[in-house]
Structure formats: C-alpha cells, structure tokens
Design a protein around this motif. Structure first.
Motif, PDB file in Angstrom:
ATOM      1  N   GLY A  95      -3.351   8.448 -14.134  1.00 25.16           N
ATOM      2  CA  GLY A  95      -2.366   7.552 -13.557  1.00 25.16           C
ATOM      3  C   GLY A  95      -1.063   8.265 -13.260  1.00 25.16           C
ATOM      4  O   GLY A  95      -0.872   9.433 -13.608  1.00 25.16           O
ATOM      5  N   VAL A  96      -0.179   7.561 -12.569  1.00 27.84           N
ATOM      6  CA  VAL A  96       1.166   8.074 -12.326  1.00 27.84           C
ATOM      7  C   VAL A  96       2.167   7.109 -12.955  1.00 27.84           C
ATOM      8  O   VAL A  96       1.921   5.900 -13.026  1.00 27.84           O
ATOM      9  N   ARG A  97       3.261   7.651 -13.435  1.00 30.89           N
ATOM     10  CA  ARG A  97       4.341   6.844 -13.989  1.00 30.89           C
ATOM     11  C   ARG A  97       5.483   6.818 -12.984  1.00 30.89           C
ATOM     12  O   ARG A  97       5.863   7.866 -12.427  1.00 30.89           O
ATOM     13  N   THR A  98       6.030   5.646 -12.757  1.00 34.42           N
ATOM     14  CA  THR A  98       7.126   5.495 -11.803  1.00 34.42           C
ATOM     15  C   THR A  98       8.261   4.720 -12.443  1.00 34.42           C
ATOM     16  O   THR A  98       8.083   4.037 -13.460  1.00 34.42           O
ATOM     17  N   ARG A  99       9.434   4.830 -11.833  1.00 33.27           N
ATOM     18  CA  ARG A  99      10.586   4.019 -12.247  1.00 33.27           C
ATOM     19  C   ARG A  99      11.216   3.417 -11.003  1.00 33.27           C
ATOM     20  O   ARG A  99      11.122   3.994  -9.902  1.00 33.27           O
ATOM     21  N   PRO A 100      11.845   2.259 -11.111  1.00 31.53           N
ATOM     22  CA  PRO A 100      12.457   1.637  -9.925  1.00 31.53           C
ATOM     23  C   PRO A 100      13.672   2.418  -9.455  1.00 31.53           C
ATOM     24  O   PRO A 100      14.427   2.977 -10.263  1.00 31.53           O
ATOM     25  N   VAL A 101      13.850   2.466  -8.151  1.00 28.27           N
ATOM     26  CA  VAL A 101      15.020   3.107  -7.542  1.00 28.27           C
ATOM     27  C   VAL A 101      15.528   2.192  -6.436  1.00 28.27           C
ATOM     28  O   VAL A 101      14.765   1.456  -5.811  1.00 28.27           O
ATOM     29  N   ASP A 142      19.893   0.750   1.540  1.00 25.17           N
ATOM     30  CA  ASP A 142      20.044  -0.586   2.120  1.00 25.17           C
ATOM     31  C   ASP A 142      19.877  -1.681   1.068  1.00 25.17           C
ATOM     32  O   ASP A 142      19.796  -2.866   1.396  1.00 25.17           O
ATOM     33  N   GLY A 143      19.829  -1.285  -0.206  1.00 20.28           N
ATOM     34  CA  GLY A 143      19.726  -2.267  -1.274  1.00 20.28           C
ATOM     35  C   GLY A 143      18.313  -2.626  -1.680  1.00 20.28           C
ATOM     36  O   GLY A 143      18.117  -3.361  -2.651  1.00 20.28           O
ATOM     37  N   THR A 144      17.319  -2.121  -0.953  1.00 18.44           N
ATOM     38  CA  THR A 144      15.936  -2.404  -1.324  1.00 18.44           C
ATOM     39  C   THR A 144      15.561  -1.618  -2.575  1.00 18.44           C
ATOM     40  O   THR A 144      16.108  -0.544  -2.852  1.00 18.44           O
ATOM     41  N   VAL A 145      14.646  -2.176  -3.347  1.00 15.91           N
ATOM     42  CA  VAL A 145      14.193  -1.532  -4.579  1.00 15.91           C
ATOM     43  C   VAL A 145      12.818  -0.921  -4.339  1.00 15.91           C
ATOM     44  O   VAL A 145      11.893  -1.594  -3.877  1.00 15.91           O
ATOM     45  N   GLY A 146      12.713   0.365  -4.627  1.00 11.99           N
ATOM     46  CA  GLY A 146      11.439   1.051  -4.484  1.00 11.99           C
ATOM     47  C   GLY A 146      11.004   1.649  -5.805  1.00 11.99           C
ATOM     48  O   GLY A 146      11.495   1.284  -6.876  1.00 11.99           O
ATOM     49  N   ARG A 147      10.071   2.598  -5.714  1.00 10.48           N
ATOM     50  CA  ARG A 147       9.562   3.265  -6.908  1.00 10.48           C
ATOM     51  C   ARG A 147       9.593   4.766  -6.696  1.00 10.48           C
ATOM     52  O   ARG A 147       9.382   5.257  -5.583  1.00 10.48           O
ATOM     53  N   ARG A 148       9.883   5.491  -7.765  1.00 11.21           N
ATOM     54  CA  ARG A 148       9.853   6.948  -7.706  1.00 11.21           C
ATOM     55  C   ARG A 148       9.040   7.486  -8.867  1.00 11.21           C
ATOM     56  O   ARG A 148       9.168   7.038  -9.998  1.00 11.21           O
ATOM     57  N   VAL A 149       8.182   8.473  -8.576  1.00 14.34           N
ATOM     58  CA  VAL A 149       7.324   9.045  -9.609  1.00 14.34           C
ATOM     59  C   VAL A 149       8.145   9.903 -10.564  1.00 14.34           C
ATOM     60  O   VAL A 149       9.102  10.573 -10.159  1.00 14.34           O
ATOM     61  N   PRO A 183       0.795  -1.225   0.000  1.00 15.79           N
ATOM     62  CA  PRO A 183       0.000   0.000   0.000  1.00 15.79           C
ATOM     63  C   PRO A 183       0.834   1.285   0.000  1.00 15.79           C
ATOM     64  O   PRO A 183       0.276   2.367   0.134  1.00 15.79           O
ATOM     65  N   GLU A 184       2.163   1.171  -0.126  1.00 16.45           N
ATOM     66  CA  GLU A 184       3.003   2.354  -0.016  1.00 16.45           C
ATOM     67  C   GLU A 184       2.903   3.214  -1.273  1.00 16.45           C
ATOM     68  O   GLU A 184       2.872   2.714  -2.397  1.00 16.45           O
ATOM     69  N   LEU A 185       2.875   4.533  -1.056  1.00 17.05           N
ATOM     70  CA  LEU A 185       2.916   5.457  -2.178  1.00 17.05           C
ATOM     71  C   LEU A 185       4.328   5.508  -2.754  1.00 17.05           C
ATOM     72  O   LEU A 185       5.310   5.337  -2.018  1.00 17.05           O
ATOM     73  N   PRO A 186       4.472   5.764  -4.050  1.00 14.48           N
ATOM     74  CA  PRO A 186       5.821   5.916  -4.611  1.00 14.48           C
ATOM     75  C   PRO A 186       6.532   7.126  -4.006  1.00 14.48           C
ATOM     76  O   PRO A 186       5.884   8.082  -3.555  1.00 14.48           O
ATOM     77  N   ASP A 187       7.844   7.092  -4.006  1.00 11.70           N
ATOM     78  CA  ASP A 187       8.608   8.273  -3.591  1.00 11.70           C
ATOM     79  C   ASP A 187       8.204   9.443  -4.478  1.00 11.70           C
ATOM     80  O   ASP A 187       8.063   9.308  -5.695  1.00 11.70           O
TER      81      ASP A 187
END
Length: 452
Positions: free
Chosen positions: A245-251, A255-262, A153-157
């Motif tokens: 919609g929103v477009r995101t890319r992986p970041v 700590d090495g975790t992969v998230g998303r950024r708008v 449920p986390e929002l993208p960065d």
C-alpha cells in the motif's frame, strides 16, 4: 500504389463478412486512418509515405489521430531524458510527410464499423477505408491499498507511472536531490527508472517482487550482476519484496482544494518506507477497450492474423495493442516489424503468404552515463533438461555470457557487460541454423568481439 484487403470493385473480398458500405471508387484515394501516435504508428506512416513514389491506380490518403499532444518520439530513451542526459527534442522521431494529416491531442471514443467511421471525444468524425489500431498499452497500476481515494481515480501527488513523455516531464519536475524515492517493480522499466532517479540525486529504493531483477529476461547470475551495478550507483535493491500500500496525507492546493500527497510505501511484511516520490513500474497492459467496444476479437491484445488484420477485414492492429498467435510482444522491435509488414500488405501486391510470421525478440538495455552497462537477452534463457549450457564470466570486468543449446540449435542467451558478441549470437539464433558438433565454434561465438 495498390491497396490489398479492400475490394476495388465495390464488392467485399472473398471470405470476408464485413457489412459496411462499398469502398470508394478506384479513382479515389483510399483512406487509411491510424488511431495512435506512438512508435508503431510513426513507423507505419513513414513506410506508407515512402512507398508513395510508386503509387499505382489507388493512392493512399493517410490520417493519424494521436491522443498525446506531442509529435511521435522514441519511448525507449525516456529514462535518458529523465536522467538529464538528453533534452526531450533529441528523442523526437522524424516529422511525417506533408501529405499526412497528423492530429495531436485527439482521443477516439468510438468505432462505427458499419459506417466505417470513428468518433472522437470532441464530436468530430473521421471516415476510413482501412482502419489501423496502434493504441499501444497502458501502465499497470497495482492494487495498492490507499492508491486511489474512494471518490476518484486520481493518483496521489508524488505517485507516477513511467510510460509517456508527460510522465517523464512530471517526474523530472518532482525529483529533488536527497529525496527518498521508491520504485515499485524491477523489470526493464523499473531498472531504467531507478538508475535515472539516482542520476538526479534521489535516494532510491527499488522494491521487486521477483527473486532477482529483470527475471522475465535474465537468469539469476545476470540479475545479480545488474543488482551489483545498481547498488554501486547508490540504489538500494530489495527483491522478493512486495509493496502492499501507499500512505498519504492531505494537502491543500493553491485554489483551496484538498488533495493527497504520498509520504510512504507499506510493504507486505509491515515495514514502512519513507517516500517523497513513488514510481510504479509494474508492466503494461494492451489498450483494447476501443476494439472490444467495437466487437472485435480481443484476448490479451487485439487478435490479428498474418496480415495484421483483426476479425474485421477492414481493421488492422499493430504494436503493443496487437496479439499475434497468442503473443503480445510489447517491444519496440516487434512493433516496427509489424508496421513494416502492414505497410507491405497495404501497398504491395496481394501476398500468397502471411506478411508477418512473428518476431524473434531480442531485449537489449543500454544504461548509459559515467557507469555504463549493457545487457541483452534473447530466446529461451532457462535451459530444459538435456539442454547444453555454455557460460563465460569475468568477475573483474563484470561481464557474463551464457548460451543455451538444444540439440544442434542455439535457442537463447544472456549477455551482461561487453556485448561485442551479441550480433553474431543473435544472428545464429534468428537463422536457427545447425551448430557444428564440437564446442570450438560455439566458444568462438561467445568470445568473438566482432559483429555487434
């Protein structure tokens, strides 16, 4: 100080259906437990403790469970904090009295109505004789494609709601001069956020689905003036514009975790807007989950009567979570009036008439700073057939004043720019007194610059 709505003899008040244990003996302090630590809760607690000097046979012991980690603050001024005009401590409300047990960072997970206890998510339990729900409202997160990942449920960065002091701090830390920022929603909150981000140097685009800005409060002429004001500050305003919609890319995180950024906002017409920052200002929804799970009567909000009492006579609700006679106000003024009314219920003699009969809400937005703008709206701003409308506009000064008259009553108005007449007009509307038959006094109300 006496407590109404609770039997002091060990029996339920007449007409109630509560099945909980008998209240404490009359000599014990009545336990008032407030869930929520916002403006409504702070006002209620202040009024309860202010009345303590005249305490009668049963004083109150007040405990507050606030989910936010901060002391109560004035939410109305969050945009001014974001714009850098005030430091956060300026909007902090006065500290509660020393007799109040105010717990920050406590989330209530469950109400046990039978035992008259609540349980927090860390396992603690708090008993009550009177429970007050002041749980407020959550920001509405629109159903935008790509807003949430399938696994969480986390929002993208870079995507932010704008409701709390923590939201404000996160936005202030993220915004940079020249950063493209998209504000989704052109209501009161969206307008305030767009202006604050522009003051921070961001390149702001405001996308609003309605035909003009603040269309729930203003009319088209006032909305156009507001749009001109924002455009003059460098905000690009698009109305009748729906975000899809929103477009995101992986970041990768440190700590090495992969998230998303708008990086963009997609519109319904297919256009893609560049966005390093997105603010979701799409309204709020009353927080009713706790009440619903406890079996209370819930509509849009937690339904209350004229004593701000829910379907359980030992539980009240005030503020943005409360629904009174079908209306959820969502305004600071209404929350304060409800808190004052409930304080009278809990500390005064048993009333013969409802303590709260509703709020005649006036919406006022003050956009401070170098290019200041004030606007206000009250009552019915859209005339019905047969209504009389009086308008005064000054294009040079950028001011606009309009009132709607039905029969011999002032039923609503909109003012943009100089608000010297707002106090006089609002009083005439609130008092619902008959207006003189000729237009002279009404024009005087519109042009008189006193009484604001």
């Amino acid at each position: 100080m006496t407590l109404t709505g609770i039997s002091l003899t060990g029996r339920e008040p007449a007409g109630t259906t509560g099945s909980g244990p008998a209240p404490a003996p009359p000599t014990a302090a009545a336990r008032v437990l407030v869930v929520g630590g916002g403006m409504a809760a702070a006002r209620l607690v202040h009024q309860l403790t202010a009345a303590a000097g005249g305490a009668g046979p049963r004083p109150l012991r007040v405990t507050v469970l606030s989910e936010e980690a901060h002391q109560p603050y004035n939410r109305v001024l969050l945009a001014e904090i974001l714009a850098g005009r005030y430091p956060p401590q300026v909007i902090t409300l006065p500290a509660p009295a020393a007799s109040v047990a105010w717990h920050c960072g406590v989330r209530v997970a469950r109400i046990d109505r039978g035992a008259r206890r609540v349980r927090s998510d860390d396992g603690r339990e708090f008993g009550y004789d009177v429970l007050v729900l002041a749980t407020g409202a959550n920001p509405v997160l629109p159903p935008l494609r790509g807003l949430f990942a399938p696994d969480g449920p986390e929002l993208p960065d870079g995507v932010h709601p704008f409701r709390t002091l923590d939201d404000c701090a996160a936005l202030a830390a993220a915004v940079r001069p020249g950063m493209p920022a998209v504000v989704v929603g052109g209501g009161l909150l969206g307008v305030s956020a767009a202006r604050a981000l522009a003051a921070c140097g961001a390149r702001v685009l405001l996308a609003h689905q309605g035909t003009y800005l603040m269309d729930r409060h203003l009319d088209a002429e006032a909305g156009a003036l507001l749009r001109d004001h924002l455009t003059g500050l460098g905000v690009e305003v698009h109305t009748e514009c729906r975000a899809r919609g929103v477009r995101t890319r992986p970041v990768s995180g440190p700590d090495g975790t992969v998230g998303r950024r708008v990086h963009g906002v997609e519109l319904a017409d297919g256009h893609l807007l560049d966005a390093g920052l997105v603010v979701l200002a799409c309204g709020v929804r009353p927080r009713t989950g706790l009440a619903r799970d406890a079996g209370l009567d819930v509509g849009t909000g937690i339904r209350v009567d004229g004593a701000l009492r829910t379907s359980d006579p030992h539980i009240h609700a005030v503020g943005d979570c409360a629904e009174h006679h079908g209306t959820v106000y969502g305004l600071a003024g209404a929350a304060q009036e409800q808190a004052d009314a409930l304080a009278r219920v809990l500390t005064g003699p048993r009333a013969t008439a409802p303590a709260y009969t509703g709020t005649r809400a006036l919406t006022r937005l003050t956009l401070a700073g170098r290019d200041a703008l004030d606007l206000a709206a009250f009552g019915e701003t859209a005339p019905r057939p047969g209504d009389d409308v009086v308008r005064l506009a000054d294009a040079t000064r950028g001011t606009y004043r309009k009132v709607v008259v039905r029969g011999d009553r002032l039923v609503g108005g909109v003012l943009v720019g100089a608000l010297g007449t707002v106090g006089t007009l609002a009083r005439a509307w609130e008092d619902a007194e008959s207006l003189p038959s000729d237009d002279g006094p009404l024009l005087h109300l519109l042009t008189n610059d006193g009484g604001s």
